[in-house]
Design an enzyme around this catalytic site. Structure first.
Site, PDB file in Angstrom:
ATOM      1  N   LYS B  26      69.385  25.733   0.374  1.00 18.03           N
ATOM      2  CA  LYS B  26      69.926  24.771  -0.580  1.00 18.03           C
ATOM      3  C   LYS B  26      71.292  25.227  -1.102  1.00 18.03           C
ATOM      4  CE  LYS B  26      67.039  23.105  -3.774  1.00 18.03           C
ATOM      5  NZ  LYS B  26      66.848  21.652  -3.865  1.00 18.03           N
ATOM      6  N   ARG B  96      66.695  25.561  -9.726  1.00  9.76           N
ATOM      7  CA  ARG B  96      65.848  25.315  -8.549  1.00  9.76           C
ATOM      8  C   ARG B  96      65.814  26.542  -7.637  1.00  9.76           C
ATOM      9  NH1 ARG B  96      66.046  19.266  -7.417  1.00  9.76           N
ATOM     10  NH2 ARG B  96      67.659  18.490  -8.804  1.00  9.76           N
ATOM     11  N   GLY B 105      57.306  22.152  -1.735  1.00 11.95           N
ATOM     12  CA  GLY B 105      56.228  22.218  -2.715  1.00 11.95           C
ATOM     13  C   GLY B 105      55.846  23.614  -3.130  1.00 11.95           C
ATOM     14  N   MET B 107      57.973  26.178  -4.222  1.00 10.02           N
ATOM     15  CA  MET B 107      58.740  26.810  -5.293  1.00 10.02           C
ATOM     16  C   MET B 107      58.925  25.825  -6.442  1.00 10.02           C
ATOM     17  SD  MET B 107      59.109  29.641  -3.805  1.00 10.02           S
ATOM     18  CE  MET B 107      60.084  30.286  -5.145  1.00 10.02           C
ATOM     19  N   ARG B 352      70.154  19.184   4.198  1.00  5.75           N
ATOM     20  CA  ARG B 352      69.583  20.224   5.052  1.00  5.75           C
ATOM     21  C   ARG B 352      69.157  19.558   6.360  1.00  5.75           C
ATOM     22  NH1 ARG B 352      63.911  21.077   1.663  1.00  5.75           N
ATOM     23  NH2 ARG B 352      63.265  18.889   1.735  1.00  5.75           N
ATOM     24  N   HIS B 468      54.276  14.856  -0.450  1.00 12.14           N
ATOM     25  CA  HIS B 468      53.815  16.192  -0.058  1.00 12.14           C
ATOM     26  C   HIS B 468      52.945  16.123   1.195  1.00 12.14           C
ATOM     27  CE1 HIS B 468      50.989  19.619  -0.206  1.00 12.14           C
ATOM     28  NE2 HIS B 468      52.102  20.284  -0.528  1.00 12.14           N
ATOM     29  N   SER B 777      49.018  41.282  36.616  1.00  8.26           N
ATOM     30  CA  SER B 777      49.017  40.235  35.593  1.00  8.26           C
ATOM     31  C   SER B 777      48.568  40.903  34.302  1.00  8.26           C
ATOM     32  CB  SER B 777      48.070  39.112  35.984  1.00  8.26           C
ATOM     33  OG  SER B 777      48.061  38.133  34.978  1.00  8.26           O
ATOM     34  N   CYS B 844      48.701  36.755  31.612  1.00 10.69           N
ATOM     35  CA  CYS B 844      47.680  35.710  31.566  1.00 10.69           C
ATOM     36  C   CYS B 844      46.839  35.796  30.308  1.00 10.69           C
ATOM     37  CB  CYS B 844      46.802  35.754  32.811  1.00 10.69           C
ATOM     38  SG  CYS B 844      45.888  37.285  32.969  1.00 10.69           S
ATOM     39  N   TYR B 864      56.406  35.429  35.713  1.00  9.31           N
ATOM     40  CA  TYR B 864      55.827  34.176  35.226  1.00  9.31           C
ATOM     41  C   TYR B 864      54.935  34.429  34.020  1.00  9.31           C
ATOM     42  CZ  TYR B 864      51.440  35.494  37.475  1.00  9.31           C
ATOM     43  OH  TYR B 864      50.290  36.153  37.832  1.00  9.31           O
TER      44      TYR B 864
END
Lengths: 895, 895
Positions: B26, B96, B105, B107, B352, B468, B777, B844, B864
């Site tokens: 912010k 704030r 929600g 802070m 933001r 919220h 693997s 895996c 992979y």
């Protein structure tokens, strides 16, 4: 081309004593004896390398070997003047195995090879003794059929019994030449019946059959079991020795014997052995005829009548004594010798380092060092640390009443009580159930080894000091009484009887292997005194070692025992054992069942005084020495009851209801408790538990320090750390508690905080963990479990197969797995020391008492090892040897 | 001296957008908006660094901060021309929080700070609106009491209700200045009663109290839970923003609103948002008044009547639209904006990056890239792979019947069915027992987060698209219908009612978060079609990634799903799952119960055809792709029954007796099955099991290869290897079996043999193991368990505490522990490749579908990853991002 055949005898020696790996122990020593001019019958050795080739080539021999062997035979023929297979004057040979290390009874031997229906006549003529010739031939057929052809031997024995019955006599010696000749014929029929072919008449076929049988026996089940029990690699292989026969059975001027240059049981400097007149070597070892003593002194001490060799063959005995002295000076060690006297002429058949009891080993090493024959370092290196175990266990209380029912030979020292059992399988089975057993046999054979291993002690009715039972029991460190002739054993009825005393299977007897006594019932025992040769050697060892030796102990008795055995502190004091005490377990359970921190704190407050008292007592016993105390480690469910009754009891005592208790127990159940909510994880989630323990430690330490003696040095150890954050959090708690206690008491003590390194992650993160620790103690039990992914409690189902298949060289819970676990330890040492050079490093897993693992700890540069109390002297000696060998290795590298 | 205060507004900007770590999101964006000339009320930001200082110094502030803050206030006073605490023309500020990332929600905020009994009069005079002044004062007292003083808010709400009742009105707007003044007096009494001291009149005391409360809220339980769920480190801290108040509640020309520059639910390019006339910002977000649409088009589409901002304030709306366009071009991303209109003048309070659904994220990224605003690479990097999960799950079957009972806002897309529950604790509890639940609430608050997390979907009766419930549900990927006003909820009776339809707790409902529909019962679902923006982005991603992506699957359905999702083969096919099939389990149990190998072989012969059929089916689905088949892994006791009944059944079916079965089961019991007789240990001790499996694999492969399509590529994987000897022995068995099958069938296929690396020892010995393997693997589930010594099944008791205390940054079973497990993997990769450069490397474990772990796999150079079918697209995207970031990192290092 690789040379496989090495000759010896008649001034030729292709090998020498140092060639054991190549020629086996027997072959190398035959070559060595020939070299130093001793009378060795000529022969040749086929090297151990051929064993591998033989198996690699599908159990056949390469052509080159046959050529080399022919040269070897020619060598023997040249010296003896006899020709192999010659019908007029035949050369006879023995074929024997010989591995790098002696494997008694494991390998097979064939004697008198070269006899057939023709050569036997030549032998009769040349020897002038047809009875000898036919007896030799029938022995050869019998042995060859058993060992090479694998035919059942019962039929041959039965035929011999029938022959004696037919003639109406009882002893073999009463049979005459014709009797043996007839029996030989009968034996040949038996071979043809069983084998389907006639007994081989071609002497070369005989020879190659025998050589193959020796190599074949390397992979017999018996040999495999022995190798597994003795950690002998399967790929070493055996050599084969082919040697001209000499005969101890050519009448009354012939004899055969086995001897030690000192007493292998006590170490006393006296020729020690047995011989038999007119016998072949196998007769002595097999324990079938009871042999006579070598020396007059020994005979008189035993109260025996049969003349000693010193008395019956004084000239040959004098020559033999000279050989003994020469060999001991040459080999610088006690020798175990086989000899034969053929018609008054002495031949040496074998020499090797003699097996001995730990007590004898100590005495021999100490005396040889004191005599200047070896150095103190050599003396220290001569003793197998594992063998000390024999000396460190209780012996019979001299004041206790003994109901001695029989006396045999003191074949292997130490005392043992247990249930009498009459076969090896039963011994193994009952021991497997946790029972202490004594194996009672008429005589033992290699088939009994597993039972001997399982038993606390061995008793035999027949056989001498060098019988199979005696030799094997000494090697294993089991007490043994052999040749207790008064004992009559009925294997079917499973009883033994001595006069009017009957002992049924399962009834307790006691044997004393140091006196030969056999007693009814269990006799109380006392601790050994560790003085004399033991004390001398330990002083030498302590001077050589670099590693400290501590103990794993938590009871006052164990702490005291360990300190007497030379422990230099406690490396692992497990606090959970203290929680199981009957008076405390209720409070422990109350703590576990508490629903909140306040409830836990209330129960812990009740435990504090008891825990503090534990530590006070330990600190007093270990005054001035470091005491490493491990904070609570096991998962809490281990403290909860299991049976319904116990649940009710605990509920009543803890003031809760059974349902709550059972629910909480169910909640605490874990699938893999080894990897569960334990160790420092308890300290993170329930800090009040560790806080109470830390308070107990510091309050006790301040109290004992205030009593005026040496102050205790507590080392607080946090278990199962995987991250530096865990240790940082718990260390802060310990330091805070120490500060609070010191402030309350107005006094303080020095202390360390450290951690057990027992997870692979802890080894990897050793650098950052070291920043929070003053010491590391490697918990190699759990580190082995996690690194290998093997639960020790569950490994039984496959670990044996793994060792047998060579996947693991040794059980990794006995000897550190150096490649895996060891690599992690080395990494942790390196990273830990780099982060904190003053870091103290030790090991407190059970490997801390294992000589091979201790050698690893020396090489890795740890500061100390910690072992169970009875293994402390073993660890001291192993540490000294490791230091000496490590120095030798470093010097060999020229560093 | 460290600077802690950063000013913005009125031509000054001490910070900029890049300073998020220092100033919070912010604060950094306020500075940035001020820099680019947008109308931002002046203020200052106290940096996140102060948060740590504040906690380190026992929750106090250093003196230097007070000086800096005074300069900051002077900055605001200079621009606004008002003075803080001035009774005539008081400066009011908001306070704030603002962390690096948005934590909706979590802070706390305080508005109108600076009002007291004196300044309220000045505000009334200056604004000419006493009602506004007193309403502002009472709001301030109420908010301050709740957030800073921690007083219960119910009493304040009750006092407001009483005030309305006394006056006989229903709405706040019906109260007048005097009413608010009187209520302010009552509020001050309430504060004194509850707090024990009067409400602070000193405006500086007010300010520092509020700043402290913001920092204090960083460690509130709510914030901790949110951080844990979102993997936000606790040491980041929050900044505090102090800013001049502007008022949306100064009459009908004032307003306040929140907006997105595009539709955050669909990604459509249209201004999207809500506003309220004569209101403060909290009124919109809290969902208490139902807000109006921003644009006329949106109003009309919704069929709403209340005028849109575009209609009621056309000039300000036009200015706002210009700001939207500027901000989107400036930030190159969709923005989430807060604004206030004070008497016709527009002020920007926040901008933001807007949170968005995965669907919207895809559309926005693809459209922005197609428009040239960002590159394709940026588009790929913009999508949170985890968020794709939202798109990959089933939606309602359009053909299915729906009993729609209510319609709310489509607040978070996707459909879900489950039992209706009416509070978060119940949701968590029932979900913990495996039940699917829908959390139904009037509106949600941060206290409900754990229940929202546990639920399949969320339904609220009140609140808009930015309430919220909506924001949190979108973040979590849970479907949500918000503001379903027809739904009446009775929390006490645990029912909801819509007209005549009543739903009791536990009855099943279905919600469709994409349409806002609420339905009775469970409605069938269909698979999403992965085309459009998703398809475009995946093509871009696949072009960027280096890692292959395979799947962990063994059922035909999973294999097909995974292939449709783009899996390039199977990385883990677990054969044991196939053994549990009802028709086979009897044969499996028979095999386990067999007393000898012959018995096992007989049972295995019966299993062979079924196992072969499994593989044929998988090979057909995966034609042409590699299929890694893991040989049997779990300990055999897992296949045995547990209950008495089952024992009897199995005994009857397997032809054995119950006693034998129970005894065998007891024999097989293990203390730590994770470390027990499993994996390749089964193959070593019972080779016939692996032989059957290998035969099934090769027979199936030859059959499928013979059908004319692409040939299968079986990769046979041996689990739990710790030594190269294990793999050598089993590899020989596999090769022998393959050769036999190929000979029998006269045809062969290519295949590989490799191993799972899942033990620390295997990583250490990777060099020698690689000599026996064609692929590795990494089984990171078990490798994590053994390296950390943590059983995943038992870790629940301490792992949460460990993550909360920061001992583990994240759950190591979700994201690879890079320091520990990762180090072992790196070592294994290095040693394995050194021994065999062609070695194929994959992963895996479940980490194969976790983006952070995939980044590690990219950096480590694996070939992979393998993930569960629904995570395959996530893995493809994560792999692309990892490759891009890895390249960026390498380029940044100048390599």
């Amino acid at each position: 081309m690789t040379q496989y055949v090495y000759r010896f005898g008649g001034g030729v020696s292709d090998g020498q004593a140092g060639d054991k790996n190549l020629l086996g122990g027997k072959g190398a020593n035959l070559a060595e004896m020939a070299t130093i001019g001793l009378p060795v019958p000529p022969g040749f050795t086929i090297s151990t390398e051929m064993c591998a080739v033989y198996y690699a080539e599908g159990q056949t021999f390469p052509g080159s070997l046959r050529e080399e062997a022919a040269d070897g035979l020619a060598h023997i023929e040249g010296i003896t003047g006899k020709t192999f297979g010659d019908a007029a004057d035949p050369l006879l040979v023995s074929v024997r195995s010989g591995a790098r290390v002696s494997m008694p009874g494991m390998m097979d031997t064939v004697l008198n090879l070269g006899l057939n229906d023709e050569t036997v006549k030549g032998l009769a003529a040349i020897s002038g003794d047809p009875r000898f010739a036919w007896d030799s031939y029938r022995r050869f057929i019998q042995m060859y059929s058993d060992v090479v052809l694998g035919l059942p031997h019962a039929a041959f024995e039965e035929a011999l019994e029938i022959a004696k019955e037919d003639k109406g006599v009882h002893l073999d010696t009463e049979l005459e030449a014709d009797d043996w000749r007839r029996l030989t014929g009968r034996y040949q029929e038996l071979v043809e019946e069983e084998w389907g072919r006639p007994f081989p008449q071609d002497v070369h076929e005989q020879l190659w059959g025998a050589i193959g049988a020796v190599f074949g026996s390397w992979h017999s089940e018996r040999a495999k079991v022995y190798r597994r029990l003795n950690s002998i690699p399967g790929d070493w292989g055996t050599a084969v020795n082919v040697q001209a026969m000499v005969f101890g059975n050519m009448g009354e001027t012939s004899a055969t014997g086995v001897a030690f240059t000192r007493n292998p049981s006590t170490g006393e400097r006296a020729y020690y052995g047995e011989y038999l007149i007119n016998a072949q070597g196998e007769d002595v070892v097999a324990g079938i005829r009871t042999p006579q003593y070598l020396t007059r002194a020994a005979r008189e001490a035993a109260g025996a009548k049969a003349a000693s060799m010193e008395e019956s063959m004084p000239e040959v005995f004098a020559e033999l004594a000279g050989v003994f002295d020469l060999l001991e000076r040459h080999y610088r060690d006690m020798q175990d010798i086989e000899f034969t006297v053929e018609r008054g002429r002495l031949f040496m058949l074998q020499t090797r380092s003699g097996k001995r009891t730990a007590k004898a080993a100590l005495r021999i090493a100490v005396e040889m060092a004191q005599d200047g024959l070896i150095t103190e370092e050599e003396a220290v290196l001569r003793i197998d640390p594992q063998a000390l175990d024999q000396l460190l266990h209780p012996t019979l209380d001299p004041k206790a009443e003994r109901r001695v029912i029989a006396k045999g030979l003191p074949a292997s020292p130490g005392a043992a009580s247990g249930a009498a059992v009459f076969d090896a399988d039963t011994a193994e089975k009952r021991a497997g159930l946790g029972e202490r057993v004594i194996l009672v046999r008429v005589e033992t054979s290699p088939e009994d080894i597993h039972g001997m291993h399982a038993a606390q002690g061995i008793l035999t009715a027949r056989g001498g000091m060098t019988s199979h039972a005696a030799v094997v029991a000494r090697g294993m460190g089991r007490p043994c009484v052999s040749g207790a002739g008064a004992v009559s054993i009925d294997c079917r009825a499973r009883t033994m009887r001595v006069g009017s005393n009957e002992v049924k299977e399962g009834e307790t007897i006691t044997i004393d292997g140091s006196t030969g006594e056999v007693m009814l019932g269990a006799v109380p025992t006392v601790q050994p005194e560790l003085v004399g040769d033991f004390g001398v050697l330990m002083v030498w060892a302590d001077a050589k070692r670099r590693l400290g030796v501590r103990t794993n102990a938590e009871t006052p008795l164990d702490c005291r025992t360990a300190r007497e055995f030379g422990a230099e502190g406690i490396g692992l004091c497990r606090t959970e054992h203290m929680f199981f005490d009957a008076e405390r377990i209720t409070n422990v359970r109350q703590m576990i069942l508490a629903g909140d921190e306040a409830g836990r704190r209330a129960a812990l407050a009740k435990l504090l005084p008891a825990q503090r008292a534990d530590f006070e007592e330990i600190f007093r016993i270990m005054a001035g020495l470091p005491v490493t105390i491990r904070l609570l480690d096991p998962p809490l469910h281990e403290f909860l009851p299991h049976s319904e009754e116990e649940f009710a009891e605990v509920a009543a005592a803890a003031g809760g209801d059974v349902e709550t208790l059972r629910r909480r127990a169910a909640e605490l159940h874990e699938f893999n408790p080894m990897l569960g909510h334990r160790g420092c994880r308890l300290g993170i989630t329930y800090p009040e538990i560790y806080e109470m323990q830390a308070r107990a430690i510091f309050e006790a330490a301040v109290t004992v320090a205030g009593e005026g003696g040496d102050a205790p040095i507590p080392e607080v150890m946090v278990p199962l750390v995987a991250t530096s954050a865990e240790l940082r959090i718990i260390r802060a708690l310990i330091d805070r508690t120490a500060a609070a206690v010191f402030k309350e008491r107005g006094a303080s003590v020095e202390y360390l905080v450290g951690t057990m390194i027992e997870l692979p992650r802890a080894c990897l993160m050793a650098g950052s963990i070291a920043e929070e620790a003053e010491f590391f103690s490697f918990g190699t039990n759990d580190l082995t479990q996690t690194t290998l992914g093997v639960s020790r409690d569950d490994a039984g189902r496959f670990l044996t197969a793994y060792v047998e298949k060579g996947i693991f060289g040794r059980d990794p819970f006995v000897s550190i797995d150096e490649e895996g676990v060891g690599a992690l330890i080395s990494l942790a040492v390196e990273r830990g020391r780099a982060a904190k050079p003053t870091l103290k490093l030790g090991i407190c897993g059970e490997h801390g008492g294992d000589p091979a693992s201790i050698a690893f700890c020396e090489a890795t540069g740890l500061d100390y090892v910690s072992a169970s109390p009875y293994r402390v002297p073993i660890a001291r000696l192993a540490a000294a040897q490791a230091a000496l060998r490590h120095r030798q290795a470093v010097e060999a590298l020229g560093l």
